[in-house]
Design an enzyme around this catalytic site. Structure first.
Site, mmCIF file in Angstrom:
data_model
loop_
_atom_site.group_PDB
_atom_site.id
_atom_site.type_symbol
_atom_site.label_atom_id
_atom_site.label_comp_id
_atom_site.label_asym_id
_atom_site.label_seq_id
_atom_site.Cartn_x
_atom_site.Cartn_y
_atom_site.Cartn_z
ATOM 1 N N SER A 67 -26.746 61.037 46.565
ATOM 2 C CA SER A 67 -27.900 60.153 46.334
ATOM 3 C C SER A 67 -27.907 59.506 44.959
ATOM 4 O O SER A 67 -28.727 58.609 44.701
ATOM 5 C CB SER A 67 -29.201 60.924 46.542
ATOM 6 O OG SER A 67 -29.449 61.115 47.926
ATOM 7 N N LYS A 107 -27.811 55.811 44.899
ATOM 8 C CA LYS A 107 -29.031 55.002 45.016
ATOM 9 C C LYS A 107 -29.366 54.286 43.713
ATOM 10 O O LYS A 107 -30.106 53.287 43.715
ATOM 11 C CB LYS A 107 -30.211 55.875 45.439
ATOM 12 C CG LYS A 107 -30.105 56.441 46.856
ATOM 13 C CD LYS A 107 -31.345 57.251 47.201
ATOM 14 C CE LYS A 107 -31.363 57.705 48.662
ATOM 15 N NZ LYS A 107 -30.494 58.866 48.911
ATOM 16 N N SER A 117 -36.180 59.860 47.144
ATOM 17 C CA SER A 117 -34.756 59.747 47.485
ATOM 18 C C SER A 117 -34.580 59.324 48.943
ATOM 19 O O SER A 117 -33.700 59.818 49.657
ATOM 20 C CB SER A 117 -34.018 61.065 47.229
ATOM 21 O OG SER A 117 -32.628 60.851 47.180
#
Length: 403
Positions: free
Chosen positions: A70, A73, A135
């Site tokens: 993640s 991101k 997230s």
């Protein structure tokens, strides 16, 4: 240029690359080995930098390509911030939640999600908060499909944008960091990306420290453990997949100095929190900022081809500052690196290479350099002399390469 501050030593000018070695102030005369005295970490990949100067304080295998999970991101966040800043999209725009976004990143996916309802519309502002605070994989996919039409096209835009902001190795295959062999980053470039977000988008950076966010009547807390562990922490992001391990990109401010930490490949969420905090606290306790070159100080010069003068003086954009150990145990080496010789005419302020500073074996700072004055085109005899000189150098290099 003051002899007390810095002494210009040599210039090695070649057709492709030229460097000039600089001596830094005598206060930095002792040697510090790579990560000498640094904290003991289990993380296989880590880096600690100071945000304003970009000085590297600690690094471990920071240039190996790894899976970001993640943490990927952050690239989507940067690109969305860029589009907002340039007026291409707006916080109030509402984007459609497709079945693909819902199934791949929403409730059915059993991954981190903001629980956006299928076939609903969600404002960009809420998608950003879902992506950063929760997230949310579905938020990223919704943004990608609205901006580029589909995720593969969006990923291509992310990689292109990464190159534009100086990330030379990282590649992106999707919007959220879910496992894909073509989704790879380096620990160093994650720190660079975080630094870019902090410095270029202060109006959006505050979202990273928001403690919680509610969407679709589901309340979720910020996943960044540093926000609870350190009063000085204010960002950025965590990540985990089986392939990547546990990772963290964090930032904190103390005494007016901001540090950025990245740890990757940790075995547990607890370990990444402990080691991220440990590295930040080590930096705050052991380093201070020092000026090695003053504002408007001429650092050296670059060879000019066909100019009225043979060299052009170089300056940095403001004072050059680096982080050094508080105990004074550091030896700094600085070099000017540029493509040269530089063809005339050269305008004052034109970019000409960069300054690179090493502490021990680590490159701790890179700063752009520009021409401190203009150099016009030289006379015909001068240009002819430079042409002959460059021809001789080229022949010499070609002969040396055959040996």
């Amino acid at each position: 240029m003051s002899d007390r501050r810095v002494r210009f030593l040599t210039v090695l000018a070649v057709v492709v690359l030229a460097t000039a070695a600089l001596a830094v102030p005598a206060a930095f005369a002792q040697r510090q080995d790579k990560n000498d005295g640094g904290p003991k970490l289990a993380a296989p990949h880590a880096i600690l930098i100071e945000a304003t100067s970009g000085s590297v304080l600690y690094e471990r295998d920071a240039d190996k390509l790894i899976y970001p999970a993640s943490l990927g991101k952050l690239m989507t966040a940067e690109y969305v911030f860029h589009l907002l800043k340039t007026g291409k999209i707006h916080l109030s725009d509402e984007y459609f939640v497709s079945e693909h976004a819902w199934r791949t990143g929403g409730a059915p996916s059993h991954t981190s999600t903001m629980f956006a309802a299928i076939n609903s519309k969600v404002p960009v502002d809420a998608l950003i908060r879902g992506m950063i605070i929760q997230s949310a994989n579905d938020a990223c996919i919704v943004l990608a499909e609205a901006i580029a039409g589909n995720e593969p096209a969006f990923a291509q835009q992310l990689t292109k944008r990464a190159r534009e902001i100086g990330l030379e190795k990282s590649t992106f295959a999707n919007s959220n960091g879910l496992p894909d062999p073509n989704e790879q980053v380096t620990t160093r470039e994650l720190a660079m990306l975080a630094r870019h977000i902090i410095l270029d988008y202060p109006e959006y950076y505050s979202i990273f420290k928001q403690p919680d966010f509610t969407w679709n009547k589901i309340h979720q807390y910020n996943r960044n453990p540093l926000l609870k562990e350190m009063d000085t922490a204010d960002g950025l992001k965590t990540g985990y997949t089986k392939e990547a391990g546990y990772g963290l990109v964090g930032s904190a401010v103390q005494n007016g100095l901001r540090w950025i930490v990245v740890v990757n490949g940790e075995k547990t969420a607890k370990e990444r929190a402990i080691e991220g905090k440990k590295l930040l606290e080590w930096g705050f306790s052991n380093f201070e900022q020092r000026t090695i070159f003053d504002d408007n100080e001429t650092l050296g010069s670059a060879k000019v081809f066909g100019g009225a003068h043979g060299y052009v003086p170089l300056k940095a954009e403001g004072p050059v500052k680096v982080m050094v150990p508080k105990d004074g145990g550091a030896r700094l080496v600085a070099r000017i690196v540029y493509q040269g010789p530089v063809p005339a005419p050269v305008k004052e302020g034109a970019p000409v290479g960069k300054l690179k500073v090493w502490r021990g074996d680590n490159v701790v700072l890179e700063a752009p350099l520009h021409a401190a004055s203009s150099v016009g085109v030289g006379s015909l005899p001068r240009r002819a002399f430079d042409s002959v000189t460059e021809m001789v150098i080229t022949l010499f290099r070609a002969g040396a390469e055959r040996l």
